[in-house]
Enzyme design. Structure first.
Site, PDB file in Angstrom:
ATOM      1  N   GLY A 209      62.677   5.952   6.812  1.00 16.26           N
ATOM      2  CA  GLY A 209      62.484   6.483   5.456  1.00 16.26           C
ATOM      3  C   GLY A 209      61.570   5.589   4.643  1.00 16.26           C
ATOM      4  O   GLY A 209      60.857   4.756   5.208  1.00 16.26           O
ATOM      5  N   ASN A 210      61.574   5.760   3.351  1.00 12.71           N
ATOM      6  CA  ASN A 210      60.771   4.887   2.481  1.00 12.71           C
ATOM      7  C   ASN A 210      61.487   4.708   1.140  1.00 12.71           C
ATOM      8  O   ASN A 210      62.542   5.289   0.913  1.00 12.71           O
ATOM      9  CB  ASN A 210      59.360   5.462   2.307  1.00 12.71           C
ATOM     10  CG  ASN A 210      59.382   6.848   1.720  1.00 12.71           C
ATOM     11  OD1 ASN A 210      59.791   7.049   0.589  1.00 12.71           O
ATOM     12  ND2 ASN A 210      58.953   7.847   2.499  1.00 12.71           N
ATOM     13  N   HIS A 211      60.885   3.911   0.270  1.00 17.45           N
ATOM     14  CA  HIS A 211      61.559   3.519  -0.972  1.00 17.45           C
ATOM     15  C   HIS A 211      61.449   4.529  -2.110  1.00 17.45           C
ATOM     16  O   HIS A 211      61.872   4.241  -3.220  1.00 17.45           O
ATOM     17  CB  HIS A 211      61.000   2.186  -1.470  1.00 17.45           C
ATOM     18  CG  HIS A 211      61.358   1.026  -0.605  1.00 17.45           C
ATOM     19  ND1 HIS A 211      62.653   0.691  -0.339  1.00 17.45           N
ATOM     20  CD2 HIS A 211      60.585   0.145   0.065  1.00 17.45           C
ATOM     21  CE1 HIS A 211      62.674  -0.361   0.455  1.00 17.45           C
ATOM     22  NE2 HIS A 211      61.425  -0.707   0.720  1.00 17.45           N
ATOM     23  N   ALA A 277      57.068  11.471  -1.114  1.00 19.87           N
ATOM     24  CA  ALA A 277      56.506  10.451  -0.226  1.00 19.87           C
ATOM     25  C   ALA A 277      56.937  10.857   1.188  1.00 19.87           C
ATOM     26  O   ALA A 277      58.014  10.483   1.653  1.00 19.87           O
ATOM     27  CB  ALA A 277      57.046   9.085  -0.596  1.00 19.87           C
TER      28      ALA A 277
END
Ligand code: CTP
Length: 401
Positions: A209-211, A277
């Site tokens: 995943g990402n932030h 994102a």
């Protein structure tokens, strides 16, 4: 649409700033609105109901009133009467009660019953306002779709200097008047917004995943809704919540699901905003059982994900307006402009990673907008909600130019 003939319900809670409620009532009445006032018992210590009743030309309510059948109904009736409710000043205690549904007075009970848009103008001392509990309360209240009119800075009743003063009555009136002006400007528009990160499964318990927090995408959805648009928010996993009668929200995990939801009924949208994102790659296979530790190095084979904005950009019709986002760490402007062209965006919002307080997880952001028309608009560091407003203003201008 103007404020004239609108039913404005003003809730006043017990702060020294309650005296400003008199000016506020006068301004609303002068603008042609019908005004009714509810005061908390504490508020009556700071300003008398008689003052507000004289200025509003209506009775002021402080208590639940029973009807002939012995039922407590005035909170329901007042809530239904209002076209807009404004709580000014909202004390720290009132903010907590509103955020958590603690309905121990008429003001909070009416807020809970009201179906109309609600504006909340907090007022409290500097350090109280800065306490994380108040920040959290305001986040909760915003996530319920309430509009917050931020306090202003200056000298406070305590003698301290800082943020916490109730916004000036003229500024509150302006915010409400703008609301009625813009409330219907997008009422014939359908908007698609992608938001948040994607989670690409590795096995049943792990993902890539990402932030991304989703805050920018949710702020854009709130802004579109406040302009009367019908919104489909396709959201990756976030801790945020939002509810509105004109909102459809589809919660997804991975890029492919996000694409499926966004591409369905794609022709119906007038405007698409790709704020998510999205992970560019996903694990080529998803293990059906939890992958066990083997000691040696581990590698995960990855497959490219669908590029949602790129794919939908290929089938975009000339009347559809697309906005993309870009986060670059080098050659920012050039990379953003080439993405604008490649993905057939009409506008791209370039996030700055260089500015303190901007980007992932923050409540503020600093962005520059690049348009297909070669126009460029640089915005200063501001809240994501304010950026969302500027983005919609820019879209409106760009459509009409
Ligand atoms: N985007 C998308 N689907 C993807 C990747 C990106 O819809 N699989 C959208 C994003 O929501 C954003 C825009 O495309 O609006 C640009 O995203 P970004 O990640 O900056 O672009 P990439 O094409 O992935 O380029 P990079 O090589 O910089 O990662």
């Amino acid at each position: 649409m103007s404020i004239k003939d609108k039913n404005i319900l003003l809730g006043v809670s017990g702060s020294i700033a309650a005296y400003k409620a008199a000016l506020l009532v006068r301004l609303f009445v002068k603008a042609g609105a019908n005004v009714q006032v509810i005061m908390s018992e504490d508020a009556t210590q700071f300003i008398t109901p008689l003052t507000l009743s004289t200025l509003s030309k209506n009775p002021v309510y402080t208590k639940f009133i029973k009807n002939n059948a012995g039922e407590w109904v005035n909170h329901v009736e007042l809530g239904l009467w209002a076209d807009l409710m404004i709580i000014a000043p909202a004390t720290g205690k009132t903010l907590s009660s509103l955020a958590h549904g603690y309905s121990d007075n008429l003001l909070v009970a009416t807020y809970l019953s009201a179906r109309c848009p609600v504006y909340i103008a907090p007022a409290m001392d500097l350090d109280m306002y800065l306490h994380p509990s108040q920040k959290r309360n305001l986040e909760i209240l915003s996530s319920y779709g309430n509009h917050i009119i931020e306090p202003e800075s200056g000298e406070l009743a305590s003698g301290l200097d800082g943020k916490g003063r109730l916004a000036e009555p003229e500024n509150i009136l302006e915010a409400v008047a703008n609301f009625f002006k813009t409330a219907s400007s997008w009422s014939d528009k359908k908007v698609l917004i992608t938001a948040g990160p994607t989670h690409e499964a590795i096995d049943p318990v792990r993902f890539i995943g990402n932030h991304s927090s989703g805050k920018m995408g949710y702020a854009l959805a709130e802004e579109a809704l406040s302009r009367g648009a019908t919104v489909h928010l396709v959201s990756g996993p976030t801790s945020l919540s939002i509810a509105h009668p004109n909102l459809k929200i589809t919660k997804v995990q991975a890029a492919q699901e996000m694409y499926n939801a966004a591409s369905e009924h794609f022709d119906d949208y007038d405007c698409m905003i790709y704020a998510a994102a999205v992970a560019d790659y996903r694990p080529s296979t998803v293990a059906t059982e939890k992958i066990k530790k083997k000691g040696a190095d581990m590698q995960i084979a990855m497959t490219p994900n669908v590029d949602i904005a790129l794919s939908l950009g290929k089938i975009k019709k000339p009347h559809q307006y697309a906005v993309g986002f870009a986060l670059e760490t080098e050659n920012e402007a050039l990379n953003a402009q080439s993405k604008l062209e490649r993905k057939n965006f009409d506008c791209i919002v370039l996030n700055s990673l260089r500015t303190e307080g901007a980007g992932f997880q923050h409540d503020t952001n600093q962005v520059t907008l690049y348009f297909k028309s070669n126009k460029k608009l640089e915005l200063e560091l501001k809240s994501k909600r304010e950026i969302a407003k500027d983005i919609f203003d820019a879209i409106e201008q760009s459509i009409h130019s």
